[in-house]
Design an enzyme around this catalytic site. Structure first.
Site, short mmCIF file in Angstrom:
data_model
loop_
_atom_site.label_atom_id
_atom_site.label_comp_id
_atom_site.label_asym_id
_atom_site.label_seq_id
_atom_site.Cartn_x
_atom_site.Cartn_y
_atom_site.Cartn_z
N ASN A 1 -10.76 -4.74 -9.59
CA ASN A 1 -11.80 -3.75 -9.92
C ASN A 1 -11.26 -2.63 -10.80
OD1 ASN A 1 -10.35 -2.15 -8.18
ND2 ASN A 1 -11.96 -1.99 -6.62
N LEU A 2 -9.96 -2.65 -11.05
CA LEU A 2 -9.28 -1.67 -11.92
C LEU A 2 -9.42 -0.24 -11.41
CD1 LEU A 2 -9.94 -3.14 -15.49
CD2 LEU A 2 -7.94 -3.45 -14.01
N TYR B 1 -4.69 2.47 7.82
CA TYR B 1 -4.21 1.47 6.85
C TYR B 1 -3.62 0.26 7.57
CZ TYR B 1 -1.02 -0.81 3.62
OH TYR B 1 -0.33 -1.75 2.90
N ALA C 1 -6.14 -4.10 -2.10
CA ALA C 1 -6.31 -3.23 -0.92
C ALA C 1 -6.00 -1.80 -1.32
CB ALA C 1 -5.36 -3.65 0.19
N1 UFG Z 1 10.04 10.07 1.28
C1 UFG Z 1 10.59 11.32 1.02
N2 UFG Z 1 10.06 12.05 0.00
C2 UFG Z 1 9.03 11.62 -0.75
C3 UFG Z 1 8.48 10.33 -0.49
C4 UFG Z 1 9.01 9.59 0.54
O1 UFG Z 1 11.52 11.77 1.69
O2 UFG Z 1 8.58 12.36 -1.65
C5 UFG Z 1 10.62 9.26 2.36
C6 UFG Z 1 9.62 8.93 3.44
O3 UFG Z 1 9.59 9.93 4.40
C7 UFG Z 1 10.18 7.60 3.96
C8 UFG Z 1 10.86 6.98 2.74
O4 UFG Z 1 11.03 8.03 1.81
O5 UFG Z 1 11.18 7.86 4.91
C9 UFG Z 1 10.02 5.91 2.08
O6 UFG Z 1 8.72 6.44 1.83
P1 UFG Z 1 7.64 5.69 0.93
O7 UFG Z 1 6.43 6.57 0.89
O8 UFG Z 1 8.26 5.27 -0.34
O9 UFG Z 1 7.34 4.38 1.75
P2 UFG Z 1 6.83 4.25 3.26
O10 UFG Z 1 8.01 3.75 4.04
O11 UFG Z 1 6.16 5.43 3.79
O12 UFG Z 1 5.65 3.23 3.05
C10 UFG Z 1 5.83 1.88 2.90
C11 UFG Z 1 4.67 1.28 2.12
C12 UFG Z 1 3.39 1.45 2.86
C13 UFG Z 1 3.53 0.91 4.23
C14 UFG Z 1 4.70 1.55 4.90
C15 UFG Z 1 4.96 1.00 6.24
O13 UFG Z 1 4.58 1.93 0.88
O14 UFG Z 1 2.36 0.76 2.19
O15 UFG Z 1 5.87 1.32 4.15
O16 UFG Z 1 5.56 1.99 7.03
F1 UFG Z 1 2.43 1.20 4.94
#
Ligand code: UFG
Length: 325
Positions: free
Chosen positions: A33-34, A142, A76
């Site tokens: 769906n862009l 989610y 999604a």
């Molecule tokens: N983090 C920071 N600073 C930021 C962004 C992230 O310290 O600006 C940390 C987060 O706290 C986390 C790690 O970096 O410890 C990774 O964070 P991301 O947001 O890159 O990824 P997540 O682990 O939160 O999320 C991923 C997927 C989601 C999924 C999730 C499952 O992107 O789709 O894993 O926990 F839901």
């Protein structure tokens, strides 16, 4: 040759899958769906259809036009924080939308699906490393939307003969090795692109969310898996669907902390990353990593090619320096 429908094939992981499947000789049709996807991420010569999971008539148009053998489903919404503040958006798209897709598949006699699931279906880990038997208690909408679809698959398999693989990704990362496509979220919330953009001066700094976790360096541990390795797992899963339906973790089993990512990015780029310590982000477990040598390896025959975080970050850096979208 029958075709593969790639729903959400203009998004980050979907577009890398399309590239891989085309390289492996598959005939793909991308539908997206862009809203978050990028038309430029779809390779030239691959059929593209604008379609929305929320609009069954748009799905009907796609299924009426082509003869599909299988569906890869990446479409999604995936912002954990937004799923808490606007759950309706997530239940409508990720759950109701996927049920529309399954209905179109059933009507048109398409029985095979490979689905983007997530380690977020496990919730706060009760033990690590996480294997597929770990209880699933997602802690945000989610993760719940993804779990609901996993559960629907089991019921649809028993009743209608659906053949499915739900691939539970850990932290997708990196970009195509040739630099042609990569990660482009708006807003960007993921650690690696944010670190690289801070290094490149496009952001003031990276905020480290929490330095007091019970981990060796006090920051969260994650399992970063290269997006091209995710792509190859989808192909192997699709090729096994006649004998295997089920749930598969996709990770390297390697734990990498936030501080490790920053240090690795500094090594790769040769530049310092401006860092600011910040409070913990709500809902972040201290550690999430997959059990190595699980069904991804034993059933699908998959092995990630990218095991070194520097190699993953190098592909992301190549993309960041030369982004097309
Ligand atoms: N983090 C920071 N600073 C930021 C962004 C992230 O310290 O600006 C940390 C987060 O706290 C986390 C790690 O970096 O410890 C990774 O964070 P991301 O947001 O890159 O990824 P997540 O682990 O939160 O999320 C991923 C997927 C989601 C999924 C999730 C499952 O992107 O789709 O894993 O926990 F839901």
């Amino acid at each position: 040759m029958k075709k593969i429908l790639v729903m959400g094939g203009a998004g980050y992981i979907g577009s890398h899958a399309v590239k891989h499947f085309v390289q492996e000789g598959y005939d793909c049709v991308v539908a997206d769906n862009l809203v978050y996807g990028h038309r430029e991420a779809v390779p030239q010569g691959v059929a593209f259809e604008k379609a929305d999971l929320a609009d069954p008539s748009s799905l009907e148009a796609v299924f009426g036009k082509y003869d599909f053998e299988a569906v890869l489903h990446f479409a999604a919404y995936a912002y954990v924080g937004e799923s808490v503040t606007d759950p309706q958006k997530y239940y409508q798209n990720n759950v109701a939308g996927t049920l529309n897709l399954l209905a179109a598949m059933k009507k048109h006699g398409v029985h095979k699906i490979v689905f983007s699931s997530t380690c977020a279906t496990y919730g706060e880990p009760q033990y690590t490393p996480i294997d597929e038997k770990h209880p699933q208690n997602p802690i945000n909408p989610y993760g719940r939307t993804k779990l609901m679809i996993e559960q629907a698959f089991g019921d649809y398999a028993r009743a209608y003969g659906l053949q499915y693989a739900a691939l539970r990704y850990f932290n997708a990362a990196g970009a195509a090795a040739d630099g042609s496509i990569g990660e482009s979220h708006n807003p960007e919330t993921h650690l690696i692109p944010l670190v690289l953009q801070a290094i490149d001066g496009r952001r003031p700094c990276i905020k480290v969310f929490g330095t007091d976790y019970p981990t060796p360096d006090g920051t969260c541990l994650r399992d970063y898996i290269h997006v091209e390795d995710l792509a190859s797992a989808h192909r192997l899963a699709l090729e096994k669907l006649d004998t295997f339906s089920g749930y598969v973790n996709l990770g390297t089993g390697v734990k990498t902390s936030v501080k490790d990512i920053i240090a690795a990015a500094e090594n790769v780029t040769g530049k310092k990353c401006p860092v600011e310590n910040a409070p913990r982000r709500a809902g972040d477990p201290a550690e999430l990593y997959a059990a190595a040598h699980g069904p991804a390896e034993t059933v699908l025959g998959w092995k990630p090619r990218y095991m070194q975080i520097e190699d993953i970050i190098a592909t992301a850096w190549k993309w960041e320096l030369n982004r097309r979208y």
